[in-house]
Design a protein around this motif. Structure first.
Motif, PDB file in Angstrom:
ATOM      1  N   HIS A  42      30.575  69.913  61.772  1.00  0.00           N
ATOM      2  CA  HIS A  42      30.054  70.751  60.685  1.00  0.00           C
ATOM      3  C   HIS A  42      31.197  71.300  59.820  1.00  0.00           C
ATOM      4  CE1 HIS A  42      26.019  70.614  62.371  1.00  0.00           C
ATOM      5  NE2 HIS A  42      26.521  70.936  63.543  1.00  0.00           N
ATOM      6  N   LYS A  44      34.115  69.798  59.401  1.00  0.00           N
ATOM      7  CA  LYS A  44      34.623  68.658  58.631  1.00  0.00           C
ATOM      8  C   LYS A  44      33.726  68.355  57.431  1.00  0.00           C
ATOM      9  CE  LYS A  44      36.827  65.178  60.135  1.00  0.00           C
ATOM     10  NZ  LYS A  44      37.220  63.896  60.739  1.00  0.00           N
ATOM     11  N   THR A  45      32.415  68.437  57.644  1.00  0.00           N
ATOM     12  CA  THR A  45      31.478  68.189  56.541  1.00  0.00           C
ATOM     13  C   THR A  45      31.628  69.246  55.456  1.00  0.00           C
ATOM     14  OG1 THR A  45      29.870  67.167  58.047  1.00  0.00           O
ATOM     15  CG2 THR A  45      29.040  67.956  55.937  1.00  0.00           C
ATOM     16  N   GLU A  48      34.762  68.603  53.476  1.00  0.00           N
ATOM     17  CA  GLU A  48      34.596  67.504  52.518  1.00  0.00           C
ATOM     18  C   GLU A  48      33.815  67.969  51.291  1.00  0.00           C
ATOM     19  OE1 GLU A  48      32.799  64.386  54.747  1.00  0.00           O
ATOM     20  OE2 GLU A  48      34.595  63.935  55.905  1.00  0.00           O
ATOM     21  N   ILE A  49      32.821  68.833  51.504  1.00  0.00           N
ATOM     22  CA  ILE A  49      32.060  69.385  50.374  1.00  0.00           C
ATOM     23  C   ILE A  49      32.971  70.216  49.485  1.00  0.00           C
ATOM     24  CG2 ILE A  49      30.210  70.980  49.727  1.00  0.00           C
ATOM     25  CD1 ILE A  49      28.746  70.146  52.277  1.00  0.00           C
ATOM     26  N   GLU A 292      25.172  62.038  55.960  1.00  0.00           N
ATOM     27  CA  GLU A 292      25.065  63.334  55.292  1.00  0.00           C
ATOM     28  C   GLU A 292      26.347  63.727  54.574  1.00  0.00           C
ATOM     29  OE1 GLU A 292      24.077  68.009  56.455  1.00  0.00           O
ATOM     30  OE2 GLU A 292      23.967  66.445  57.983  1.00  0.00           O
ATOM     31  N   ASN A 293      27.489  63.271  55.111  1.00  0.00           N
ATOM     32  CA  ASN A 293      28.775  63.644  54.532  1.00  0.00           C
ATOM     33  C   ASN A 293      29.387  62.542  53.665  1.00  0.00           C
ATOM     34  OD1 ASN A 293      29.254  61.961  56.678  1.00  0.00           O
ATOM     35  ND2 ASN A 293      31.068  63.023  57.395  1.00  0.00           N
ATOM     36  N   ASP A 294      28.583  61.563  53.234  1.00  0.00           N
ATOM     37  CA  ASP A 294      29.050  60.542  52.292  1.00  0.00           C
ATOM     38  C   ASP A 294      28.891  61.085  50.876  1.00  0.00           C
ATOM     39  OD1 ASP A 294      29.706  58.756  54.254  1.00  0.00           O
ATOM     40  OD2 ASP A 294      27.809  57.673  54.177  1.00  0.00           O
ATOM     41  N   PHE A 295      29.888  61.822  50.427  1.00  0.00           N
ATOM     42  CA  PHE A 295      29.780  62.526  49.152  1.00  0.00           C
ATOM     43  C   PHE A 295      30.292  61.677  47.995  1.00  0.00           C
ATOM     44  CE2 PHE A 295      30.271  65.936  52.336  1.00  0.00           C
ATOM     45  CZ  PHE A 295      29.053  66.561  52.140  1.00  0.00           C
ATOM     46  N   GLN A 393      22.781  64.019  48.940  1.00  0.00           N
ATOM     47  CA  GLN A 393      23.720  64.835  49.714  1.00  0.00           C
ATOM     48  C   GLN A 393      23.744  66.282  49.226  1.00  0.00           C
ATOM     49  OE1 GLN A 393      24.412  61.598  48.874  1.00  0.00           O
ATOM     50  NE2 GLN A 393      24.191  60.978  51.003  1.00  0.00           N
TER      51      GLN A 393
END
Length: 441
Positions: A42, A44-45, A48-49, A292-295, A393
């Motif tokens: 979480h 890491k996600t 990234e955001i 979910e974290n493929d931004f 996302q």
């Protein structure tokens, strides 16, 4: 009880707790490791955001959280392994007692060497106990060090952002105050680093201590060192703990180096990642971003292969985009910038702008976005008609649709260009290139 810390009763209590502390250490380590492994993805996600949205403050906070997770997971895992080894050694001692070198019947050369190195099994158990206790305490002390370094970095950013770059302050005043604070902060940071590396050398010399003390006093509050200062000096007054704390730093450096090592398969393929005409980035295609974290980094379309009569184009929003909007249309820049961390508590303000004016500014905002950007497919220009939207996302951005009826079947290149007004000249900057293939159904 804290008022009676000198009493014999309180000292006896601490001695008893000290003897049984290993149980608390294992309990805390177990819960902490479980919690850290749960929170790690979480964090890491979220990082990234923040990186994708160019949110510098959230990015710094989350970097600290991620580094703290790495340190704690590594240290506590090693601690649990050593504690397990210590418990196993205690159990073996109960069955076998001390080491009987005569029973082993080794050659005299090996017997002398082993007696010199091992000495006794009890010493080995005591050493394991010391390593476990010190490592457990050092784990949380290192987190405070990371927080302290982060606070200093944030202080530099705050001075640069809110003083030196603050247009609301007179230029000479902000330059003088900002430069003065930067110099003081830089000198203090260097002195603190030297004192940390040399383990208190600046505190030992008379003339150096006079210079260093004002910086030390200020930085003790700035870095929150008053919270963990007793722990630090308890480490430094013992040779064993001092050596172990120094030994941990190169271990982290070596682990970081090994973690960064990657096998390179080609001399050329990796370099094509920086050329969108040659390399396909899956994040630029909506149907390929399944995690979910493929931004989206800059912008995206729905697929590599387009069979629809339209192209769905999505441009990601971040703080940099809004700054460019203000540069392109200065009339949109508010007198008070409300970006950044805000509380959810709302206070009525008579000076707040009316809804009618706010709506008219929002319309101008979107109009400016549409004027700023140009979308080209091959050599054909398309005027975008952006609306504010969110992708799968949950990234905020601007969405528009482009017709494909005039496209020939095969490969095409979509380019996003941004207009920049510089010295009354309008320049066009290429922001992104997305290759795709179009085939009619």
């Amino acid at each position: 009880m804290s008022r009676d810390y000198k009493s014999s009763v309180f000292k006896d209590l601490l001695d008893r707790l000290q003897q049984d502390s290993w149980q608390l250490e294992l309990l805390i380590s177990g819960f902490a490791i479980f919690g850290l492994f749960t929170a790690f993805p979480h964090v890491k996600t979220a990082l990234e955001i923040a990186e994708n949205d160019k949110n510098i403050y959230s990015f710094i906070i989350l970097i600290v959280a991620l580094v703290a997770c790495y340190i704690l997971i590594f240290n506590l895992l090693v601690h649990v392994i050593l504690r397990g080894l210590w418990i196993g050694a205690l159990g073996l001692r109960y069955i076998s007692g001390d080491i009987d070198f005569e029973e082993l019947n080794y050659h005299n050369r090996f017997t002398k060497y082993l007696k010199k190195k091992i000495i006794s099994f009890d010493k080995y158990v005591a050493s394991l106990e010391n390593y476990c206790s010190v490592l457990f305490a050092a784990s949380f002390l290192l987190i405070f060090y990371v927080i302290s370094i982060t606070i200093i970095v944030v202080a530099f950013i705050i001075i640069a952002t809110y003083i030196i770059s603050n247009d609301n302050l007179p230029k000479d005043l902000r330059t003088f105050i900002g430069a003065t604070l930067m110099i003081i902060l830089s000198i203090g940071s260097i002195l603190m680093f030297i004192d940390f590396i040399t383990q208190g050398y600046l505190k030992k010399k008379k003339w150096l201590s006079k210079i260093y003390f004002p910086f030390y006093w200020v930085f003790s509050f700035l870095t929150l060192s008053f919270l963990y200062r007793p722990l630090v000096y308890n480490f430094l007054d013992n040779k064993f703990t001092k050596r172990l704390s120094i030994f941990l730093i190169p271990i982290y450096i070596v682990i970081s180096i090994f973690n960064s090592v990657k096998y390179q398969k080609s001399n050329y393929i990796n370099s094509t990642k920086y050329n969108s005409n040659l390399y396909i980035d899956d994040r630029e295609y909506e149907n390929l971003r399944i995690k979910e974290n493929d931004f989206v980094r800059v912008a995206s379309i729905q697929s590599k292969v387009i069979t629809d009569p339209y192209i769905k184009f999505f441009k990601v929003f971040n703080d940099n985009v809004e700054d460019r909007i203000y540069a392109f249309n200065p009339t949109l820049k508010p007198l008070e910038d409300n970006r950044g961390f805000k509380t959810g508590i709302r206070i009525y303000n008579n000076k707040s702008i009316s809804r009618k004016k706010r709506d008219s500014l929002a319309i101008k905002y979107i109009e400016t976005i549409n004027k700023m950007y140009i979308i080209k497919i091959d050599t054909t220009e398309y005027k975008p008609d952006f609306l504010i939207s969110r992708n799968k996302q949950n990234q905020v951005g601007f969405e528009t649709y482009l017709p494909t009826k005039e496209l020939n079947e095969g490969k095409h290149i979509l380019r996003l260009k941004r207009k920049l007004i510089k010295k009354q000249d309008t320049l066009k900057i290429l922001e992104l290139t997305i290759p795709f293939w179009y085939f009619k159904q």
